[in-house]
Scaffold this motif. Structure first.
Motif, PDB file in Angstrom:
ATOM      1  N   PHE A 249       0.832  -1.209   0.000  1.00 22.73           N
ATOM      2  CA  PHE A 249       0.000   0.000   0.000  1.00 22.73           C
ATOM      3  C   PHE A 249       0.868   1.261   0.000  1.00 22.73           C
ATOM      4  O   PHE A 249       0.594   2.214  -0.734  1.00 22.73           O
ATOM      5  CB  PHE A 249      -0.943   0.016   1.206  1.00 22.73           C
ATOM      6  N   LEU A 250       1.919   1.247   0.815  1.00 23.43           N
ATOM      7  CA  LEU A 250       2.816   2.397   0.879  1.00 23.43           C
ATOM      8  C   LEU A 250       3.575   2.583  -0.436  1.00 23.43           C
ATOM      9  O   LEU A 250       3.709   3.710  -0.927  1.00 23.43           O
ATOM     10  CB  LEU A 250       3.784   2.222   2.050  1.00 23.43           C
ATOM     11  N   ARG A 251       4.054   1.480  -1.020  1.00 25.63           N
ATOM     12  CA  ARG A 251       4.758   1.574  -2.307  1.00 25.63           C
ATOM     13  C   ARG A 251       3.847   2.151  -3.380  1.00 25.63           C
ATOM     14  O   ARG A 251       4.267   2.998  -4.176  1.00 25.63           O
ATOM     15  CB  ARG A 251       5.257   0.195  -2.763  1.00 25.63           C
ATOM     16  N   ILE A 252       2.611   1.705  -3.430  1.00 25.49           N
ATOM     17  CA  ILE A 252       1.692   2.169  -4.479  1.00 25.49           C
ATOM     18  C   ILE A 252       1.398   3.659  -4.332  1.00 25.49           C
ATOM     19  O   ILE A 252       1.486   4.407  -5.308  1.00 25.49           O
ATOM     20  CB  ILE A 252       0.393   1.333  -4.491  1.00 25.49           C
ATOM     21  N   ILE A 253       1.070   4.113  -3.138  1.00 23.88           N
ATOM     22  CA  ILE A 253       0.682   5.520  -2.994  1.00 23.88           C
ATOM     23  C   ILE A 253       1.872   6.453  -3.183  1.00 23.88           C
ATOM     24  O   ILE A 253       1.762   7.495  -3.833  1.00 23.88           O
ATOM     25  CB  ILE A 253      -0.059   5.788  -1.658  1.00 23.88           C
ATOM     26  N   ILE A 254       3.036   6.087  -2.656  1.00 20.48           N
ATOM     27  CA  ILE A 254       4.211   6.946  -2.830  1.00 20.48           C
ATOM     28  C   ILE A 254       4.688   6.880  -4.279  1.00 20.48           C
ATOM     29  O   ILE A 254       5.018   7.907  -4.878  1.00 20.48           O
ATOM     30  CB  ILE A 254       5.323   6.580  -1.832  1.00 20.48           C
ATOM     31  N   GLY A 255       4.712   5.685  -4.854  1.00 25.26           N
ATOM     32  CA  GLY A 255       5.109   5.551  -6.260  1.00 25.26           C
ATOM     33  C   GLY A 255       4.187   6.322  -7.176  1.00 25.26           C
ATOM     34  O   GLY A 255       4.642   7.031  -8.085  1.00 25.26           O
TER      35      GLY A 255
ATOM     36  N   TYR B  78      13.342  12.796 -13.867  1.00 27.44           N
ATOM     37  CA  TYR B  78      13.439  11.414 -14.349  1.00 27.44           C
ATOM     38  C   TYR B  78      13.709  10.443 -13.204  1.00 27.44           C
ATOM     39  O   TYR B  78      13.215   9.312 -13.213  1.00 27.44           O
ATOM     40  CB  TYR B  78      14.463  11.293 -15.473  1.00 27.44           C
ATOM     41  N   ALA B  79      14.459  10.861 -12.202  1.00 28.28           N
ATOM     42  CA  ALA B  79      14.670  10.001 -11.030  1.00 28.28           C
ATOM     43  C   ALA B  79      13.341   9.728 -10.333  1.00 28.28           C
ATOM     44  O   ALA B  79      13.027   8.579 -10.011  1.00 28.28           O
ATOM     45  CB  ALA B  79      15.656  10.661 -10.070  1.00 28.28           C
ATOM     46  N   GLN B  80      12.544  10.777 -10.116  1.00 28.79           N
ATOM     47  CA  GLN B  80      11.253  10.589  -9.458  1.00 28.79           C
ATOM     48  C   GLN B  80      10.325   9.726 -10.294  1.00 28.79           C
ATOM     49  O   GLN B  80       9.645   8.834  -9.760  1.00 28.79           O
ATOM     50  CB  GLN B  80      10.598  11.946  -9.200  1.00 28.79           C
ATOM     51  N   PHE B  81      10.280   9.980 -11.583  1.00 32.80           N
ATOM     52  CA  PHE B  81       9.371   9.236 -12.462  1.00 32.80           C
ATOM     53  C   PHE B  81       9.723   7.745 -12.470  1.00 32.80           C
ATOM     54  O   PHE B  81       8.868   6.891 -12.233  1.00 32.80           O
ATOM     55  CB  PHE B  81       9.430   9.828 -13.875  1.00 32.80           C
ATOM     56  N   PHE B  82      10.988   7.422 -12.704  1.00 34.57           N
ATOM     57  CA  PHE B  82      11.378   6.021 -12.790  1.00 34.57           C
ATOM     58  C   PHE B  82      11.395   5.338 -11.430  1.00 34.57           C
ATOM     59  O   PHE B  82      11.004   4.166 -11.324  1.00 34.57           O
ATOM     60  CB  PHE B  82      12.703   5.862 -13.533  1.00 34.57           C
ATOM     61  N   CYS B  83      11.797   6.047 -10.392  1.00 32.63           N
ATOM     62  CA  CYS B  83      11.743   5.448  -9.065  1.00 32.63           C
ATOM     63  C   CYS B  83      10.287   5.224  -8.636  1.00 32.63           C
ATOM     64  O   CYS B  83       9.989   4.238  -7.952  1.00 32.63           O
ATOM     65  CB  CYS B  83      12.480   6.311  -8.044  1.00 32.63           C
ATOM     66  N   GLY B  84       9.393   6.099  -9.052  1.00 31.72           N
ATOM     67  CA  GLY B  84       7.968   5.878  -8.787  1.00 31.72           C
ATOM     68  C   GLY B  84       7.484   4.592  -9.422  1.00 31.72           C
ATOM     69  O   GLY B  84       6.761   3.797  -8.802  1.00 31.72           O
ATOM     70  N   ILE B  85       7.883   4.354 -10.648  1.00 29.54           N
ATOM     71  CA  ILE B  85       7.518   3.099 -11.326  1.00 29.54           C
ATOM     72  C   ILE B  85       8.115   1.912 -10.574  1.00 29.54           C
ATOM     73  O   ILE B  85       7.426   0.902 -10.339  1.00 29.54           O
ATOM     74  CB  ILE B  85       7.980   3.125 -12.799  1.00 29.54           C
ATOM     75  N   LEU B  86       9.366   2.013 -10.173  1.00 31.14           N
ATOM     76  CA  LEU B  86      10.023   0.928  -9.438  1.00 31.14           C
ATOM     77  C   LEU B  86       9.312   0.657  -8.110  1.00 31.14           C
ATOM     78  O   LEU B  86       9.128  -0.504  -7.729  1.00 31.14           O
ATOM     79  CB  LEU B  86      11.501   1.241  -9.217  1.00 31.14           C
ATOM     80  N   TYR B  87       8.898   1.698  -7.415  1.00 33.21           N
ATOM     81  CA  TYR B  87       8.157   1.508  -6.165  1.00 33.21           C
ATOM     82  C   TYR B  87       6.858   0.751  -6.427  1.00 33.21           C
ATOM     83  O   TYR B  87       6.531  -0.193  -5.715  1.00 33.21           O
ATOM     84  CB  TYR B  87       7.821   2.857  -5.514  1.00 33.21           C
TER      85      TYR B  87
ATOM     86  N   GLY C 181       7.571  -2.775  -7.285  1.00 32.60           N
ATOM     87  CA  GLY C 181       8.355  -3.459  -6.270  1.00 32.60           C
ATOM     88  C   GLY C 181       9.672  -4.010  -6.774  1.00 32.60           C
ATOM     89  O   GLY C 181      10.103  -5.079  -6.362  1.00 32.60           O
ATOM     90  N   LEU C 182      10.321  -3.278  -7.648  1.00 34.45           N
ATOM     91  CA  LEU C 182      11.582  -3.719  -8.231  1.00 34.45           C
ATOM     92  C   LEU C 182      12.691  -2.738  -7.857  1.00 34.45           C
ATOM     93  O   LEU C 182      12.516  -1.526  -7.992  1.00 34.45           O
ATOM     94  CB  LEU C 182      11.449  -3.802  -9.754  1.00 34.45           C
ATOM     95  N   TRP C 183      13.835  -3.277  -7.393  1.00 34.54           N
ATOM     96  CA  TRP C 183      14.996  -2.452  -7.033  1.00 34.54           C
ATOM     97  C   TRP C 183      14.592  -1.323  -6.082  1.00 34.54           C
ATOM     98  O   TRP C 183      15.018  -0.171  -6.229  1.00 34.54           O
ATOM     99  CB  TRP C 183      15.697  -1.908  -8.270  1.00 34.54           C
TER     100      TRP C 183
ATOM    101  N   LYS D 124       7.428  -8.866   0.824  1.00 40.06           N
ATOM    102  CA  LYS D 124       7.272 -10.159   0.148  1.00 40.06           C
ATOM    103  C   LYS D 124       6.436 -10.075  -1.122  1.00 40.06           C
ATOM    104  O   LYS D 124       6.566 -10.899  -2.009  1.00 40.06           O
ATOM    105  CB  LYS D 124       6.654 -11.177   1.100  1.00 40.06           C
ATOM    106  N   ILE D 125       5.561  -9.087  -1.187  1.00 38.36           N
ATOM    107  CA  ILE D 125       4.681  -8.955  -2.348  1.00 38.36           C
ATOM    108  C   ILE D 125       5.330  -7.946  -3.296  1.00 38.36           C
ATOM    109  O   ILE D 125       4.959  -6.782  -3.361  1.00 38.36           O
ATOM    110  CB  ILE D 125       3.267  -8.507  -1.928  1.00 38.36           C
ATOM    111  N   SER D 126       6.368  -8.438  -4.002  1.00 36.31           N
ATOM    112  CA  SER D 126       7.137  -7.543  -4.865  1.00 36.31           C
ATOM    113  C   SER D 126       7.953  -8.347  -5.867  1.00 36.31           C
ATOM    114  O   SER D 126       8.205  -9.540  -5.672  1.00 36.31           O
ATOM    115  CB  SER D 126       8.096  -6.700  -4.020  1.00 36.31           C
ATOM    116  N   LEU D 127       8.381  -7.684  -6.912  1.00 38.23           N
ATOM    117  CA  LEU D 127       9.301  -8.312  -7.853  1.00 38.23           C
ATOM    118  C   LEU D 127      10.664  -8.541  -7.209  1.00 38.23           C
ATOM    119  O   LEU D 127      11.335  -9.524  -7.517  1.00 38.23           O
ATOM    120  CB  LEU D 127       9.440  -7.456  -9.113  1.00 38.23           C
ATOM    121  N   ASP D 128      11.077  -7.648  -6.316  1.00 39.25           N
ATOM    122  CA  ASP D 128      12.340  -7.852  -5.603  1.00 39.25           C
ATOM    123  C   ASP D 128      12.336  -9.209  -4.893  1.00 39.25           C
ATOM    124  O   ASP D 128      13.290  -9.980  -5.002  1.00 39.25           O
ATOM    125  CB  ASP D 128      12.569  -6.756  -4.559  1.00 39.25           C
ATOM    126  N   HIS D 129      11.273  -9.488  -4.166  1.00 37.31           N
ATOM    127  CA  HIS D 129      11.176 -10.746  -3.425  1.00 37.31           C
ATOM    128  C   HIS D 129      11.146 -11.939  -4.390  1.00 37.31           C
ATOM    129  O   HIS D 129      11.821 -12.937  -4.171  1.00 37.31           O
ATOM    130  CB  HIS D 129       9.923 -10.734  -2.544  1.00 37.31           C
TER     131      HIS D 129
END
Length: 144
Positions: free
Chosen positions: A22-28, A69-78, A81-83, A131-136
């Motif tokens: 939930f936190l990753r989705i809203i911040i991303g 671009y850092a914010q945009f791509f890091c938002g996608i990563l969040y 759930g990758l990197w 655990k619910i992520s591509l990283d995991h």
């Protein structure tokens, strides 16, 4: 009260990684939403450059592009759930700078988005994507 707390703990403890999702989705999503106009409109990027120039930032066009671009791509990563930990480091640096450049003397409410992204990113740095992520999934479902 103890029985209620025990029931809540038994139910939510195995599901605690949903909190990270939930936190990753809203911040991303906030990161993506806050920058997509700059990514897809050069005019908007130049407005951000002008703002940074007015704030006395060196190389404002480079700084604007790096930040956006850092914010945009890091938002996608969040969101996916990758990197997440490397993205969190980038966002911590970005939002410490943002707070120092754009929010010094601002009210708490005006700085709230930047503070939430900064502190959320600090959470991701320490907790990871969960655990619910591509990283995991990519790490062989091992706790990292």
């Amino acid at each position: 009260m103890k029985k209620l707390l025990d029931k809540l703990n038994r139910y939510f403890e195995p599901r605690k990684d949903y909190g990270a999702v939930f936190l990753r989705i809203i911040i991303g999503w906030r990161l993506i939403h806050g920058t997509y106009d700059n990514v897809f409109s050069w005019e908007r990027m130049l407005e951000f450059r002008d703002f940074l120039e007015h704030q006395g930032v060196a190389a404002p066009l480079l700084a604007a592009n790096l930040s956006v671009y850092a914010q945009f791509f890091c938002g996608i990563l969040y969101v996916i759930g990758l990197w997440v930990r490397p993205a969190a480091i980038i966002m911590i640096v970005n939002f410490v700078a943002a707070l120092g450049i754009a929010h010094v003397g601002d009210s708490f409410i005006n700085a709230f988005d930047a503070l939430m992204i900064l502190f959320g990113s600090a959470f991701f740095l320490f907790y990871g994507a969960g655990k619910i992520s591509l990283d995991h999934w990519l790490t062989g479902r091992k706790k990292y």
